[in-house]
Write a protein that holds these residues in place. Structure first.
Motif, short mmCIF file in Angstrom:
data_model
loop_
_atom_site.label_atom_id
_atom_site.label_comp_id
_atom_site.label_asym_id
_atom_site.label_seq_id
_atom_site.Cartn_x
_atom_site.Cartn_y
_atom_site.Cartn_z
N PHE A 110 -28.88 -18.60 69.86
CA PHE A 110 -29.69 -19.55 70.62
C PHE A 110 -28.94 -20.03 71.86
N TYR A 111 -27.64 -20.24 71.73
CA TYR A 111 -26.83 -20.69 72.87
C TYR A 111 -26.80 -19.63 73.97
N GLU A 112 -26.72 -18.35 73.57
CA GLU A 112 -26.61 -17.28 74.54
C GLU A 112 -27.96 -16.90 75.15
N THR A 113 -29.02 -16.94 74.36
CA THR A 113 -30.30 -16.37 74.80
C THR A 113 -31.47 -17.34 74.79
N GLY A 114 -31.32 -18.48 74.08
CA GLY A 114 -32.44 -19.39 73.92
C GLY A 114 -33.46 -18.91 72.91
N ARG A 115 -33.12 -17.93 72.08
CA ARG A 115 -34.04 -17.35 71.11
C ARG A 115 -33.75 -17.88 69.70
N LEU A 116 -34.83 -18.08 68.93
CA LEU A 116 -34.72 -18.61 67.57
C LEU A 116 -34.87 -17.53 66.50
N GLY A 117 -34.86 -16.26 66.90
CA GLY A 117 -35.23 -15.18 65.98
C GLY A 117 -34.37 -15.06 64.75
N VAL A 118 -33.13 -15.53 64.76
CA VAL A 118 -32.28 -15.43 63.58
C VAL A 118 -32.79 -16.36 62.48
N PHE A 119 -33.38 -17.47 62.86
CA PHE A 119 -33.90 -18.43 61.88
C PHE A 119 -35.30 -18.01 61.43
N THR A 177 -39.63 -28.50 62.42
CA THR A 177 -38.16 -28.58 62.42
C THR A 177 -37.59 -27.85 63.64
N TYR A 178 -37.59 -26.53 63.60
CA TYR A 178 -36.97 -25.76 64.69
C TYR A 178 -37.80 -25.79 65.96
N GLY A 179 -39.11 -25.88 65.83
CA GLY A 179 -39.93 -25.98 67.04
C GLY A 179 -39.60 -27.20 67.86
N ARG A 180 -39.38 -28.32 67.18
CA ARG A 180 -39.00 -29.55 67.89
C ARG A 180 -37.54 -29.54 68.31
N ALA A 181 -36.67 -29.01 67.43
CA ALA A 181 -35.24 -28.99 67.75
C ALA A 181 -34.94 -28.14 68.97
N ALA A 182 -35.72 -27.08 69.19
CA ALA A 182 -35.48 -26.19 70.33
C ALA A 182 -35.69 -26.89 71.66
N GLU A 183 -36.40 -28.01 71.66
CA GLU A 183 -36.65 -28.76 72.89
C GLU A 183 -35.51 -29.73 73.22
N LEU A 184 -34.55 -29.88 72.29
CA LEU A 184 -33.43 -30.79 72.50
C LEU A 184 -32.28 -30.06 73.18
N ASP A 185 -31.23 -30.82 73.58
CA ASP A 185 -30.05 -30.16 74.12
C ASP A 185 -29.32 -29.44 72.99
N PHE A 186 -28.38 -28.56 73.35
CA PHE A 186 -27.80 -27.67 72.34
C PHE A 186 -27.06 -28.44 71.26
N GLY A 187 -26.36 -29.49 71.60
CA GLY A 187 -25.64 -30.25 70.60
C GLY A 187 -26.56 -30.84 69.55
N GLN A 188 -27.65 -31.43 70.00
CA GLN A 188 -28.62 -31.99 69.07
C GLN A 188 -29.31 -30.90 68.26
N PHE A 189 -29.60 -29.77 68.91
CA PHE A 189 -30.21 -28.63 68.20
C PHE A 189 -29.29 -28.15 67.09
N ALA A 190 -28.00 -28.01 67.39
CA ALA A 190 -27.05 -27.52 66.39
C ALA A 190 -26.99 -28.47 65.20
N LEU A 191 -26.96 -29.76 65.44
CA LEU A 191 -26.89 -30.73 64.35
C LEU A 191 -28.18 -30.73 63.53
N TRP A 192 -29.31 -30.77 64.21
CA TRP A 192 -30.59 -30.82 63.51
C TRP A 192 -30.84 -29.54 62.70
N SER A 193 -30.50 -28.40 63.29
CA SER A 193 -30.71 -27.13 62.56
C SER A 193 -29.77 -27.01 61.37
N LEU A 194 -28.54 -27.54 61.50
CA LEU A 194 -27.61 -27.51 60.37
C LEU A 194 -28.15 -28.32 59.20
N VAL A 195 -28.60 -29.53 59.49
CA VAL A 195 -29.17 -30.37 58.43
C VAL A 195 -30.38 -29.69 57.79
#
Length: 573
Positions: free
Chosen positions: A285-294, A47-65
């Protein structure tokens, strides 16, 4: 097959039978904890491993779902099948160990496995170690039944499974042993020590064979700290402890308010924590590119320990992770607190080391030492298991020179945390849910036991219903898991209300019917209490003072549990 195995076990003498059973518990629990770990990481990578490779808009949508779906699935499983599988799982296992003789129902095991894997792997800011302990301890309890152990004789199975599960989760068998002895059994000289030790080693063997010998996260370049690091150790330990205190208090505060949220179905509550995690996680993630909160956040924690994070980034991750974890746990998610508290303490240590490094020269080894002091201090402030916090870091680094700094940190964090909360986080959760753990240590002979006063085994903090209004009944059913309550009307004991009767009375819109409440005085003997319990249809006796007010409660379960402890002490159980 089960019958044949039981006959085979029954034909063995006591010591070989216990040894074989412990091996079964250790291997089974280690395999379950390892499978849970693999499931969590698989879901997160997909999920998040693949979403992190997308642009931020797609990442935000995919992570929300993803996070909303994970939260709702987890909430539905907990609400529909087993509410006891919510949260960390360690308080529930402590309850099972002390009040149910180590018996854990099968539904708790499978619901915790599925809900925990989906929740943590789906991005909720919680850990996998607590669920691993509950899953492993519960599975071992069930394996004990498969091997012929009665329900009232599964404490050893639950304790051994818990140790194997934590050893497999962290790859740290020594820390697993001390945690089970410190936190669950609360006795470093327990007669279960041998079983806990063997099962922990076997759990570590299992995870070594399947995943490898690497610990949960890697600490590179650990060296003996210099005097500058020792000078900063008390400050970093205090900061780490205060972060733990904030988590402790914030989570209890939010849990109390979550219980009053009648406007939203229970199964939807975890989605609120998931939604807040998504907002904070996306911002970081937008500011740092880090997924640590998830999720676990171990990738970012490993990066911080490898000097790959600036102190400002660590501070940002610290704040966001703290709020997200409080929200996920407080709104009823399924996951633990080991990972988040280690993450929070580590980020606090990295941030403090980076900030101090602008004034005091610190080597990379000094900065790493301060980071692990923060990890250990934060964990200890929450769970109050200092030996566990020290040994976790030591087993990961194999650097004995860090131990003095860790000991200083443990001393400071324990002292500071106790000023805010006398009990650890797990015990406060049990108290908040209306539970009280009584560890009865009876005398060695039955005659002395029967002459003890009833006060020796009574619960002096009973939940008493003061009126029978529909609102009071609904709140009692929601807040407490009890099957019966003593009722006091107009200041006098009025009777006993059963849970089923309360539910039926609410459904039929009628006053509930009460059963007779038997009372006794606190200075009466346990022998006299036994007669009173026989007369009680509710298996409950209330202790009253000279004015007839209820001051305590004893149930048949309390008496039986204490007598089992007596039998075990005399060596006849």
């Amino acid at each position: 097959m089960s019958g044949g195995l039981r006959r085979f076990m029954g034909g063995m003498t006591e010591k070989p039978r216990e040894l074989l059973a412990t091996c079964v518990y250790g291997l089974g629990a280690g395999a379950a904890a390892t499978a849970f770990q693999l499931a969590v990481h698989l879901i997160f990578r997909q999920t998040y491993g693949r979403a992190a490779e997308l642009d931020f808009g797609q990442f935000a949508l995919w992570s929300l779902v993803t996070v909303l779906a994970a939260s709702l699935i987890s909430g539905w499983l907990l609400s529909r099948f087993c509410k006891e599988a919510a949260g960390s799982g360690i308080p529930q296992l402590k309850m099972a160990f002390w009040k149910d003789f180590g018996y854990v129902p099968w539904r708790t095991v499978w619901v915790k496995f599925v809900a925990g894997a989906v929740s943590v792997g789906g991005g909720c800011s919680l850990g996998r170690e607590g669920p691993s302990v509950q899953i492993a301890g519960g599975l071992s309890s069930q394996l004990g039944g498969f091997l012929g152990e009665a329900k009232q004789n599964r404490q050893q199975a639950a304790a051994a499974g818990a140790a194997a599960g934590l050893a497999a989760a962290f790859n740290t068998p020594l820390a697993a042993i001390t945690f089970v002895l410190e936190e669950i059994i609360a006795d470093l000289n327990s007669r279960f020590l041998g079983a806990v030790l063997l099962a922990s080693v076997l759990g570590a063997f299992v995870v070594h064979g399947i995943i490898g010998p690497q610990p949960a996260f890697i600490l590179k370049g650990a060296t003996a700290p210099h005097w500058q690091a020792y000078l900063l150790t008390p400050v970093v330990a205090a900061v780490g402890a205060l972060v733990g205190v904030l988590f402790h208090g914030g989570t209890l505060w939010l849990r109390e308010r979550e219980r009053r949220m009648n406007w939203l179905p229970d199964w939807a509550h975890p989605a609120l924590g998931g939604l807040l995690t998504w907002v904070l996680g996306c911002a970081v993630f937008y500011e740092t590119g880090r997924l640590g909160v998830f999720g676990l956040g171990y990738d970012d924690l490993s990066a911080a320990l490898d000097h790959q994070l600036m102190w400002r980034t660590a501070l940002l991750l610290l704040g966001a992770k703290l709020v997200a974890t409080v929200a996920c746990y407080g709104f009823g998610g399924s996951g633990g607190i080991f990972s988040p508290t280690l993450f929070l303490g580590g980020m606090a240590g990295v941030a403090m080391a980076g900030l101090a490094g602008t004034v005091i020269p610190l080597t990379p080894g000094d900065q790493l030492a301060l980071a692990v002091v923060g990890m250990s201090a934060c964990l200890n402030a929450v769970v109050r298991a200092p030996m566990t916090g020290i040994l976790i870091v030591f087993e990961m680094t194999h650097e004995f020179s860090l131990v003095p700094a860790l000991m200083i940190g443990a001393l400071i964090s324990s002292s500071l945390a106790r000023r805010f909360f006398p009990h650890n986080f797990y015990d406060d959760l049990l108290h908040q849910d209306g539970h009280r753990l009584d560890r009865v240590i009876p005398p060695r002979d039955l005659r002395s036991w029967e002459q003890l006063p009833v006060s020796a085994i009574a619960n002096f903090q009973p939940v008493v219903l003061r009126d029978l209004s529909p609102e009071t009944l609904r709140q009692a059913l929601k807040d407490h898991p009890y099957e019966r309550w003593p009722v006091v009307l107009d200041g006098k004991p009025a009777g006993v209300l059963r849970r089923q009767e309360a539910e039926e009375a609410l459904a039929e819109n009628r006053p509930p019917k009460l059963e007779e409440l038997i009372t006794c005085r606190a200075n009466q003997t346990i022998r006299e209490l036994e007669t009173s319990l026989i007369l009680s249809s509710a298996n409950m006796v209330a202790l009253t003072d000279a004015d007839g007010r209820i001051i305590g409660l004893v149930t048949l379960h309390d008496l039986l549990r204490a007598q089992v402890a007596l039998s075990e002490r005399r060596g006849i159980a």
